[in-house]
Enzyme design. Sequence first.
Site: not given
Length: 284
Positions: A82-83, A180-181, A211, A233
């Site tokens: 991932d990433h 993200h987050g 998330s 997350t």
Amino acid sequence: MLFVTNAELLNRAMNEGYAVGAFNTNNLEITLSIVEAATSEKSPLILAVSPGAMKYAGVAYLAAIARVAAESVDIPISLHLDHGTTLEEVQSALDHGFSSVMIDGSKLPFEENVAITKKAVEMARARGASIEAELGRLVGTEDNISVSEREASMTDPDEAASFAEKTGIDALAVSIGNAHGWYKGEPQLDFNRLRAIRSKVGIPLVLHGASGIPDKMIREACAIGVDKINIDTEVRDAFRQAVARFVQEHPEEIDPRKILTPAREAMREVVARKIRLFGSAGKA
Ligand code: G3H
Ligand code: 13P
Ligand code: ZN
């Protein structure tokens, strides 16, 4: 069963109109929880390992844990980087038997993103692995980002079509207002943009930062044609909350197995719920 590739899982998901969950893991407990949930839901599964996870646990340990999982259960599992941001990270994942890798050149100018992605495609192909790349940046939900800055960071549908064609990737991660987050307030996803991307790009699409996105929006994204959905997350939060509660209620307990058992249960519940939401339950 050995690992399957993301292409195998996602092309079927695209044809049948559901999404496969990619869940991040950093250790044995998280991996067990994710695999147990996917097994009980009879769902295909993508285990996602970030460069940070590789550094934390050691890529060989994480790959070995995932391999034992894949050999022990009868659902198809892909092990995915991932990433990845460097070709060294991509090579390291491939050398450790990953069946899929992501090269994230989304912070680079278009042509540089194309160039690094093409190199990663070659490396993945040499090992029979799948490859995901990203176009458009995932910006945070901070107040200091203007509407025009947010718009400018999103994936352009025509560029997405050209990017997919020039690079030969198997799946494309898009930026449509996802981040993200945790989100500050309700996420603002640009579904018209997603529709336009879907109509111009023939390969599976990926939604990162899922998330905190309400169920209704996730269903809409799946209906439009998102085929892989990344969750980290919410699993982290379930872990943290369960550990915090247990330690508070059992201040004398020092056995890590007792401390981590409710966390495993909580993570399992989150993953199983997402799998049902994404529509991949019963598709193994
Ligand atoms: O999108 C990134 C994933 O949530 C992994 O996060 O880089 O902290 O391991 P990490
Ligand atoms: P969240 O942590 O927001 O769920 O995002 C996960 C992700 O995109 C991993 O690549
Ligand atoms: Zn991500």
